[in-house]
Design an enzyme around this catalytic site. Sequence first.
Site, PDB file in Angstrom:
ATOM      1  N   PRO A  44       0.810  -1.213   0.000  1.00  0.00           N
ATOM      2  CA  PRO A  44       0.000   0.000   0.000  1.00  0.00           C
ATOM      3  C   PRO A  44       0.849   1.272   0.000  1.00  0.00           C
ATOM      4  O   PRO A  44       1.938   1.295   0.585  1.00  0.00           O
ATOM      5  CB  PRO A  44      -0.767  -0.105   1.333  1.00  0.00           C
ATOM      6  CG  PRO A  44       0.120  -0.924   2.209  1.00  0.00           C
ATOM      7  CD  PRO A  44       0.818  -1.899   1.310  1.00  0.00           C
ATOM      8  N   CYS A  51       0.027  30.338 -13.144  1.00  0.00           N
ATOM      9  CA  CYS A  51      -0.491  30.918 -14.382  1.00  0.00           C
ATOM     10  C   CYS A  51      -1.043  29.834 -15.280  1.00  0.00           C
ATOM     11  O   CYS A  51      -0.417  29.459 -16.281  1.00  0.00           O
ATOM     12  CB  CYS A  51       0.610  31.673 -15.091  1.00  0.00           C
ATOM     13  SG  CYS A  51       0.923  33.206 -14.268  1.00  0.00           S
ATOM     14  N   TYR A  73       0.885  11.245  -2.813  1.00  0.00           N
ATOM     15  CA  TYR A  73       1.048  11.704  -4.200  1.00  0.00           C
ATOM     16  C   TYR A  73       0.910  13.218  -4.354  1.00  0.00           C
ATOM     17  O   TYR A  73       0.661  13.700  -5.456  1.00  0.00           O
ATOM     18  CB  TYR A  73       0.064  10.977  -5.143  1.00  0.00           C
ATOM     19  CG  TYR A  73       0.243   9.473  -5.115  1.00  0.00           C
ATOM     20  CD1 TYR A  73       1.383   8.881  -5.637  1.00  0.00           C
ATOM     21  CD2 TYR A  73      -0.712   8.637  -4.545  1.00  0.00           C
ATOM     22  CE1 TYR A  73       1.573   7.512  -5.598  1.00  0.00           C
ATOM     23  CE2 TYR A  73      -0.542   7.264  -4.499  1.00  0.00           C
ATOM     24  CZ  TYR A  73       0.598   6.706  -5.026  1.00  0.00           C
ATOM     25  OH  TYR A  73       0.782   5.344  -4.986  1.00  0.00           O
TER      26      TYR A  73
END
Length: 430
Positions: free
Chosen positions: A290, A360, A389
């Site tokens: 995991p 931007c 992540y």
Amino acid sequence: MRLFDGMTVENGELNISGVGVSELKAQYGTPLYVYDENMLVNQCRTFINNFKSSRFSTEVLFASKAFSCLEVLRIANREGLGVDVVSLGEIHTAYKAGYDMRRAYFHGNNKTREELQYALEVGVGTIVIDNNYEYEMINKIVRESGNTVDVLLRINTGIDAHTHEYIKTAKDDSKFGYSVYDETIYDLIADINNQSNLNFVGFHSHIGSQIFEKTSFFEAVKVVMEFTRRVQERLGLTISVLNLGGGFGVYYTEEDRPFELAEFLREYIEVVERESDNFGLDLTKVVIEPGRSLTCNAGSTLYSVGGVKKTFAGREYVFVDGGMADNPRYALYKAKYEAMLANKMNEEADATYTVAGKCCESGDMLVMDAKLPRAEQGDLLLVSSTGAYNYSMSSNYNRLPKLPVVFVKDGTSRLVVKGETLEDLIRQDI
Ligand code: LLP
């Protein structure tokens, strides 16, 4: 909006493991990744305590791609987890964190010579072969080194798990692994098994990430074991190790319905035991790996609100001092998150805002349609469940420095990764 274990509200302010968000801002600034260390440790223990069998040994690996830094790896190591690494950088981080590298599994679909050599040098215990090209190279490099290393072959079961297209890994045309339906796989296995420097022990399978259906995992166990039996019969060898991968789904928003982890792990073991009997296997070790489910809910990102802006079309934006550089998951996957105004926890969330970053790019969003109290400059906005992540996929887009990481535990906080400075940003420039 969910408050996780360890999150409390004191005088309208969010506390994480006893530390107020305003104190975190005062000490470390924003934006900031904050992890509740107790939650990290508890998740490790839930895996270790529930994924065990009296029939074979079990090993839980931390898929370090979810969040790799020295301190989290020290904790995983201390808690008895092995480690999944996929690059020179992940190997190096685990090694420097003091991991017993015999407990490292080296994954990846395109390992380089340099990575393999380093893996052997630091004593990585298991290399997971993805394809023929890799096999040839691994075989050559291991032979040259004079070492022997355990190898697994990554197989592709073709299981179509219900998750985002980009994080599925076992469809028939996925870039990962060798299909169990491809007849040439038997020659490859026989060949690997004949090499004296490679100790072929079994198979690895990982069907994808953020999966909520238990049946996908159970189905994969069946396909892997049926294939294992076929290999044993056809090639007359004994397979002793199966690594079944990770992918256990977690809560980001109310739309997610994760299974209760401890209960699932016990059921998973039962399925593994039962199917292994059905197919007459004699396994000595079963491994899972995991990533997200170990670290995701323990981590949050704390931002300061800058502007609040209503567009001509009527959408109201809350702008924060980070964005897609520290969390690219909305831009990549349209990932959903929950947000809260962490200094206004007792105020009614009666406004609807789009939380956007400062990069931007129009797609630089964090949360669409967040229900929040009226926001103003200087508020503290927390996005929860950013512990997997996010740090690991963060970038320097717009030359934003990478954020510091802080661990909090029972009323105290400590810096575990320094934030980048302006000088860090130009350090490699010539
Ligand atoms: N093992 C292997 C071989 C993997 O490829 C992965 C994840 C894992 C284990 C851990 O899976 P987990 O338990 O974390 O679901 N960047 C994407 C996730 C990519 C997952 C890649 N492989 C995201 O942000 O959602």
